[in-house]
Motif scaffolding. Sequence first.
Motif, PDB file in Angstrom:
ATOM      1  N   THR A 181      43.511  58.907 -35.034  1.00 44.87           N
ATOM      2  CA  THR A 181      42.325  58.277 -34.455  1.00 44.87           C
ATOM      3  C   THR A 181      41.230  59.303 -34.217  1.00 44.87           C
ATOM      4  O   THR A 181      40.055  59.069 -34.507  1.00 44.87           O
ATOM      5  CB  THR A 181      42.686  57.580 -33.128  1.00 44.87           C
ATOM      6  OG1 THR A 181      43.741  56.646 -33.366  1.00 44.87           O
ATOM      7  CG2 THR A 181      41.493  56.850 -32.544  1.00 44.87           C
ATOM      8  N   LYS A 182      41.610  60.472 -33.685  1.00 44.74           N
ATOM      9  CA  LYS A 182      40.633  61.524 -33.396  1.00 44.74           C
ATOM     10  C   LYS A 182      40.010  62.041 -34.687  1.00 44.74           C
ATOM     11  O   LYS A 182      38.808  62.319 -34.749  1.00 44.74           O
ATOM     12  CB  LYS A 182      41.312  62.674 -32.651  1.00 44.74           C
ATOM     13  CG  LYS A 182      40.355  63.756 -32.159  1.00 44.74           C
ATOM     14  CD  LYS A 182      39.471  63.206 -31.055  1.00 44.74           C
ATOM     15  CE  LYS A 182      38.589  64.278 -30.431  1.00 44.74           C
ATOM     16  NZ  LYS A 182      37.598  64.861 -31.320  1.00 44.74           N
ATOM     17  N   TRP A 183      40.809  62.157 -35.737  1.00 46.14           N
ATOM     18  CA  TRP A 183      40.283  62.610 -37.022  1.00 46.14           C
ATOM     19  C   TRP A 183      39.224  61.647 -37.546  1.00 46.14           C
ATOM     20  O   TRP A 183      38.160  62.058 -38.000  1.00 46.14           O
ATOM     21  CB  TRP A 183      41.421  62.740 -38.035  1.00 46.14           C
ATOM     22  CG  TRP A 183      40.953  62.977 -39.437  1.00 46.14           C
ATOM     23  CD1 TRP A 183      40.375  64.105 -39.939  1.00 46.14           C
ATOM     24  CD2 TRP A 183      41.004  62.047 -40.523  1.00 46.14           C
ATOM     25  NE1 TRP A 183      40.077  63.944 -41.275  1.00 46.14           N
ATOM     26  CE2 TRP A 183      40.455  62.691 -41.662  1.00 46.14           C
ATOM     27  CE3 TRP A 183      41.483  60.748 -40.655  1.00 46.14           C
ATOM     28  CZ2 TRP A 183      40.360  62.060 -42.896  1.00 46.14           C
ATOM     29  CZ3 TRP A 183      41.396  60.118 -41.887  1.00 46.14           C
ATOM     30  CH2 TRP A 183      40.835  60.780 -42.990  1.00 46.14           C
TER      31      TRP A 183
ATOM     32  N   ASP B 117      47.790  69.289 -33.513  1.00 47.73           N
ATOM     33  CA  ASP B 117      46.946  69.081 -32.334  1.00 47.73           C
ATOM     34  C   ASP B 117      45.980  70.236 -32.110  1.00 47.73           C
ATOM     35  O   ASP B 117      44.994  70.105 -31.389  1.00 47.73           O
ATOM     36  CB  ASP B 117      47.806  68.840 -31.082  1.00 47.73           C
ATOM     37  CG  ASP B 117      48.656  70.043 -30.713  1.00 47.73           C
ATOM     38  OD1 ASP B 117      48.780  70.981 -31.526  1.00 47.73           O
ATOM     39  OD2 ASP B 117      49.204  70.047 -29.591  1.00 47.73           O
TER      40      ASP B 117
ATOM     41  N   GLU C  95      37.361  59.642 -35.813  1.00 51.79           N
ATOM     42  CA  GLU C  95      36.172  59.784 -34.964  1.00 51.79           C
ATOM     43  C   GLU C  95      35.366  61.028 -35.357  1.00 51.79           C
ATOM     44  O   GLU C  95      34.129  61.001 -35.403  1.00 51.79           O
ATOM     45  CB  GLU C  95      36.580  59.873 -33.497  1.00 51.79           C
ATOM     46  CG  GLU C  95      37.160  58.584 -32.928  1.00 51.79           C
ATOM     47  CD  GLU C  95      37.693  58.770 -31.525  1.00 51.79           C
ATOM     48  OE1 GLU C  95      37.733  59.940 -31.051  1.00 51.79           O
ATOM     49  OE2 GLU C  95      38.083  57.767 -30.900  1.00 51.79           O
ATOM     50  N   ASP C  96      36.075  62.131 -35.630  1.00 49.42           N
ATOM     51  CA  ASP C  96      35.399  63.379 -35.990  1.00 49.42           C
ATOM     52  C   ASP C  96      34.649  63.254 -37.317  1.00 49.42           C
ATOM     53  O   ASP C  96      33.534  63.749 -37.465  1.00 49.42           O
ATOM     54  CB  ASP C  96      36.418  64.525 -36.083  1.00 49.42           C
ATOM     55  CG  ASP C  96      36.987  64.920 -34.740  1.00 49.42           C
ATOM     56  OD1 ASP C  96      36.332  64.629 -33.717  1.00 49.42           O
ATOM     57  OD2 ASP C  96      38.089  65.497 -34.700  1.00 49.42           O
TER      58      ASP C  96
ATOM     59  N   PRO D 256      47.342  59.385 -32.089  1.00 45.17           N
ATOM     60  CA  PRO D 256      46.164  59.977 -31.437  1.00 45.17           C
ATOM     61  C   PRO D 256      45.426  60.947 -32.350  1.00 45.17           C
ATOM     62  O   PRO D 256      44.196  60.983 -32.367  1.00 45.17           O
ATOM     63  CB  PRO D 256      46.770  60.699 -30.219  1.00 45.17           C
ATOM     64  CG  PRO D 256      48.048  59.981 -29.950  1.00 45.17           C
ATOM     65  CD  PRO D 256      48.567  59.595 -31.303  1.00 45.17           C
TER      66      PRO D 256
ATOM     67  N   ARG E 130      41.928  70.073 -32.742  1.00 49.56           N
ATOM     68  CA  ARG E 130      41.001  69.383 -31.841  1.00 49.56           C
ATOM     69  C   ARG E 130      39.688  70.126 -31.625  1.00 49.56           C
ATOM     70  O   ARG E 130      38.616  69.530 -31.629  1.00 49.56           O
ATOM     71  CB  ARG E 130      41.691  69.152 -30.481  1.00 49.56           C
ATOM     72  CG  ARG E 130      40.813  68.468 -29.451  1.00 49.56           C
ATOM     73  CD  ARG E 130      41.534  68.402 -28.117  1.00 49.56           C
ATOM     74  NE  ARG E 130      42.688  67.554 -28.176  1.00 49.56           N
ATOM     75  CZ  ARG E 130      42.681  66.264 -27.827  1.00 49.56           C
ATOM     76  NH1 ARG E 130      41.558  65.718 -27.397  1.00 49.56           N
ATOM     77  NH2 ARG E 130      43.775  65.546 -27.884  1.00 49.56           N
TER      78      ARG E 130
END
Length: 377
Positions: free
Chosen positions: A263-265, A215, A267-268, A260, A218
Amino acid sequence: MSDHALLSPSSAHRWLQCTPSAVLEESFANQSSSAAEEGTAAHALCEYKIKKAIGERCTKPVSEADTAEMQECSDAYAEFVLERYEQAKVRCRDPLLLIEQKVDFSAYVKDGFGTADCIIVSDNTLQIIDFKYGQGVLVDAYENPQMKCYALGALEMYNALYDIKEVVMTIFQPRRDNVSGYTLSVAELLTWAERVLKPKAEQAIRGKGEFAAGDWCRFCRAKAVCRKRAEENMRLAELEFKPPSLLNDREIEDVLKTLPMLTKWAEDVFSYAAEAAIHHGKEWRGFKVVEGRSIRKYKDETAVIAQAQSHGYTDIFQTRLISMTAMQKLMGKKKFEEILGGLISKSPGKLTLVPETDKRIQVNRLSVNNEFKQEEI
């Protein structure tokens, strides 16, 4: 000393876990964001209100990011800090209240320095209070390395003047209704500094050690192209191609915990690729840049009204009650409850599955199921 520390307290959570990341991200531009600008404005407002309250000369900050919510949050933080300061006066004859105080912890981290939002020094107790205006990530004071670094710097400055035995660390995050506290002894703090902080910092300053994904990725500037993060997320993505019914319980738990982050990876990576293509002409095989759906808007609303009415169209206006959030901002929380409290109803929130670290109270599923059965009868 430059304005930027390679091993800054604010990023300590990351470089302590992934030591090479500090040097790696130096090659990536540090881009500002609206959230960062909001945070800067909110901190300046907090500093002004506290210094004004204790009689220090200060200039009121002006920012386009200033809102009624920011005023309310900074008021709450100032009141909280001043209350803690008054409590310290009861225990100590001459406590110190330091706002936006620069601290140096280079005894443990090479060129280590930072600026603490609030430090209250008194006999027996050193308090570190950190204001978090962001609402995207819930911040916990428990074993918080950023605040520990600030505490080490404050100890270097004031331990000889005060008999400090414990450190009280507090996160004040008003937009998440989060006030998180953690207390540790000075002995525990110094042991952590020698055994954990110092050796990890020695690796990080040289870009050595093992890459690790978690995490803490981020806010890393290299997050979109980091191979370790990609490998970890691709490992998890392999499970995505299995029907959920064929996964065992342990695999499902693994996916739930890291979904999460996965998903964030994704998006990045997409944001990085899109920015490179749109603004720098980068071409990605199998992809192209196109124009999105166009949004129509009036060029001149006054002219539109006049033109429509001149042709006999008069029923062209809408009125509606402002949202509850806007109404609360307009009135303030206290007045909102006094005036409209009896006219507000609150239905039970939709049930959702969250990590056990979430601070919300667990729902009694048996009683919930019984309620649904009664409604169905």
